[in-house]
Design a protein around this motif. Sequence first.
Motif, PDB file in Angstrom:
ATOM      1  N   THR A 380      -2.138   6.711 -12.146  1.00  0.00           N
ATOM      2  CA  THR A 380      -1.542   6.320 -10.874  1.00  0.00           C
ATOM      3  C   THR A 380      -1.358   4.813 -10.920  1.00  0.00           C
ATOM      4  OG1 THR A 380      -2.606   8.114  -9.674  1.00  0.00           O
ATOM      5  CG2 THR A 380      -1.801   6.259  -8.380  1.00  0.00           C
ATOM      6  N   VAL A 381      -0.134   4.364 -10.915  1.00  0.00           N
ATOM      7  CA  VAL A 381       0.157   2.934 -11.041  1.00  0.00           C
ATOM      8  C   VAL A 381       1.144   2.510  -9.962  1.00  0.00           C
ATOM      9  CG1 VAL A 381      -0.239   2.933 -13.536  1.00  0.00           C
ATOM     10  CG2 VAL A 381       2.070   3.321 -12.654  1.00  0.00           C
ATOM     11  N   THR A 382       1.128   1.238  -9.656  1.00  0.00           N
ATOM     12  CA  THR A 382       2.123   0.661  -8.764  1.00  0.00           C
ATOM     13  C   THR A 382       3.129  -0.099  -9.613  1.00  0.00           C
ATOM     14  OG1 THR A 382       0.730   0.534  -6.803  1.00  0.00           O
ATOM     15  CG2 THR A 382       2.508  -1.063  -6.970  1.00  0.00           C
ATOM     16  N   VAL A 383       4.389   0.262  -9.471  1.00  0.00           N
ATOM     17  CA  VAL A 383       5.454  -0.358 -10.250  1.00  0.00           C
ATOM     18  C   VAL A 383       5.926  -1.600  -9.508  1.00  0.00           C
ATOM     19  CG1 VAL A 383       7.715  -0.053 -11.311  1.00  0.00           C
ATOM     20  CG2 VAL A 383       6.141   1.896 -11.150  1.00  0.00           C
ATOM     21  N   ALA A 384       5.713  -2.759 -10.109  1.00  0.00           N
ATOM     22  CA  ALA A 384       6.065  -4.031  -9.486  1.00  0.00           C
ATOM     23  C   ALA A 384       7.337  -4.595 -10.091  1.00  0.00           C
ATOM     24  CB  ALA A 384       4.922  -5.034  -9.677  1.00  0.00           C
ATOM     25  N   GLY A 385       8.100  -5.286  -9.252  1.00  0.00           N
ATOM     26  CA  GLY A 385       9.265  -5.996  -9.744  1.00  0.00           C
ATOM     27  C   GLY A 385       8.876  -7.357 -10.293  1.00  0.00           C
ATOM     28  N   LYS A 386       9.863  -8.078 -10.827  1.00  0.00           N
ATOM     29  CA  LYS A 386       9.599  -9.349 -11.497  1.00  0.00           C
ATOM     30  C   LYS A 386       9.799 -10.562 -10.591  1.00  0.00           C
ATOM     31  CE  LYS A 386      12.535 -11.286 -14.162  1.00  0.00           C
ATOM     32  NZ  LYS A 386      13.272 -11.591 -15.406  1.00  0.00           N
ATOM     33  N   HIS A 387      10.166 -10.338  -9.338  1.00  0.00           N
ATOM     34  CA  HIS A 387      10.532 -11.454  -8.472  1.00  0.00           C
ATOM     35  C   HIS A 387       9.311 -12.115  -7.840  1.00  0.00           C
ATOM     36  CE1 HIS A 387      13.945  -8.759  -8.896  1.00  0.00           C
ATOM     37  NE2 HIS A 387      14.689  -9.851  -8.809  1.00  0.00           N
ATOM     38  N   CYS A 388       9.483 -13.346  -7.431  1.00  0.00           N
ATOM     39  CA  CYS A 388       8.381 -14.139  -6.902  1.00  0.00           C
ATOM     40  C   CYS A 388       8.139 -13.799  -5.431  1.00  0.00           C
ATOM     41  CB  CYS A 388       8.675 -15.630  -7.077  1.00  0.00           C
ATOM     42  SG  CYS A 388       7.224 -16.667  -6.833  1.00  0.00           S
ATOM     43  N   GLU A 389       7.749 -12.556  -5.199  1.00  0.00           N
ATOM     44  CA  GLU A 389       7.416 -12.032  -3.876  1.00  0.00           C
ATOM     45  C   GLU A 389       6.326 -10.987  -4.047  1.00  0.00           C
ATOM     46  OE1 GLU A 389       8.487 -12.687  -0.806  1.00  0.00           O
ATOM     47  OE2 GLU A 389      10.096 -14.112  -1.313  1.00  0.00           O
ATOM     48  N   SER A 390       5.242 -11.110  -3.299  1.00  0.00           N
ATOM     49  CA  SER A 390       4.189 -10.096  -3.382  1.00  0.00           C
ATOM     50  C   SER A 390       4.706  -8.729  -2.951  1.00  0.00           C
ATOM     51  CB  SER A 390       3.002 -10.504  -2.499  1.00  0.00           C
ATOM     52  OG  SER A 390       2.415 -11.703  -2.971  1.00  0.00           O
ATOM     53  N   GLY A 391       5.691  -8.719  -2.078  1.00  0.00           N
ATOM     54  CA  GLY A 391       6.239  -7.457  -1.595  1.00  0.00           C
ATOM     55  C   GLY A 391       7.268  -6.822  -2.499  1.00  0.00           C
ATOM     56  N   ASP A 392       7.534  -7.438  -3.647  1.00  0.00           N
ATOM     57  CA  ASP A 392       8.522  -6.865  -4.574  1.00  0.00           C
ATOM     58  C   ASP A 392       7.869  -5.728  -5.349  1.00  0.00           C
ATOM     59  OD1 ASP A 392      10.710  -6.366  -6.176  1.00  0.00           O
ATOM     60  OD2 ASP A 392      10.266  -8.004  -7.573  1.00  0.00           O
ATOM     61  N   ILE A 393       7.740  -4.595  -4.679  1.00  0.00           N
ATOM     62  CA  ILE A 393       7.143  -3.392  -5.252  1.00  0.00           C
ATOM     63  C   ILE A 393       8.207  -2.308  -5.275  1.00  0.00           C
ATOM     64  CG2 ILE A 393       5.369  -1.621  -4.992  1.00  0.00           C
ATOM     65  CD1 ILE A 393       4.278  -4.405  -5.701  1.00  0.00           C
TER      66      ILE A 393
END
Length: 465
Positions: A380-393
């Motif tokens: 079970t993982v959370t896929v994060a984006g590369k942008h400089c925002e904690s909310g970029d999920i």
Amino acid sequence: MVSTHPAGVQDSGSKYLPQIQNNQIETSPNQELLPLTASINSKDHLAIGGCDVPELVQQFGSPLYIVDEATLRAACRQYRDSFQRYYQGESQVLYASKAWSCLAICAIAHQEGLGIDVVSGGELHTALAAGVSPSKIYFHGNNKSREELVLAITSQVNIVVDNWYELETLVKIASPSQPVRILLRLTPGIECHTHEYIRTGHLDSKFGFDPNQLDEVFTFVSKQSFLNCVGVHAHIGSQIFERQPHRDLAAVMVQWLTKASTYGLNITELNVGGGLGIKYTESDDPPSIEEWVKPICEVIQNACAEANVTLPKLLSEPGRSLVATSCVTAYTVGSSKEIPEIRNYIAVDGGMSDNPRPITYQSIYRAVIANKMSAPCTETVTVAGKHCESGDIVIKNAQLPKTQSGDILVVMATGAYNYSMASNYNRVPRPAAVLVADGEANTILRRETYADLLRQDCLPEKLKA
């Protein structure tokens, strides 16, 4: 494919494959998570349109929008054929191009007999450049500029008038030599949510004339010789699973048609909008395209028979349910981070700049690892984006196989409002898009470069080194 994994452990990808019987497309695309041609090939890779997805990433880079031509055409045909099957009068399906406006998508819709719904001068220009007949283009929007209205008039497209400001502006710029063909957008007093709907006298919406303005609007329009009012339009929402609200809308619109006739307006078109939802997760259960179309046709035909009026031309404007399932977005997995007893992250090479819907609407998506489709889901993982925002999920708590850097993660159902809402946040170039069919991939959007990011920049002389 039969799973051989222990109880409680699921295959990563096979459970998401569309249910196609005997190589025949019998399902409604909006009821599937993956494109209709999705399969697992001999390499245990996801294939779409006969193309190996990891190989597409090798060739075109990532992130990459991958559009399955067969799925898009199937959705167009199911809408078109369903209206022809269930409606005894003339009908016209319009693709709501705000979902994804580009030359290739508009051209496919046009080839399948659809018209185009546009909401800006840019979308109008795109539809015309794709070869769509002006008579099949309908221009919406709650604050069209004077320049956009002039473009619409000179292009001879249909204008869906939203408010008094627009009406008065059209009267000022219309001429006897070029009458303007218009429809009136009205607020029906029907509001939709995912699981319930309410009927009210008025809706808190920026769109359309309120119901209590009907007499005034009809009176004004009937006196304008340069405005040819041919129809009324309404739209009640998006990502809708219920069918009753659209039945109610159809009945209300026939009442508007009969009321307009008392003011000498010859209303010959009813546009019921769009809004049919799609399947983003396993628990989503939208009606099929045919199940959405049939009751609308029946209600309008019955209401017109009771009112003893001729059947109008029936228009609808699906967007999401036409294009969303036809596309997936492929990313390359990069870094990872484990926070014991809290969360495990994996990061991909895109995120909110190519799909802003999770951070904007808290939208939920599903994903697979395209280069290991039969591997069991053990993490079970959370896929994060590369942008400089904690909310970029991209996806929270995704069930995936064990992943590593270089794996290809594919997010499903990204054809609607992903590219169209994409940005250059953090100066990230927007992805390429390819159209796949019969084992062949063709670029329909080139990947932006760093040079593209500077194309509109201007550096005053005094700032140059």
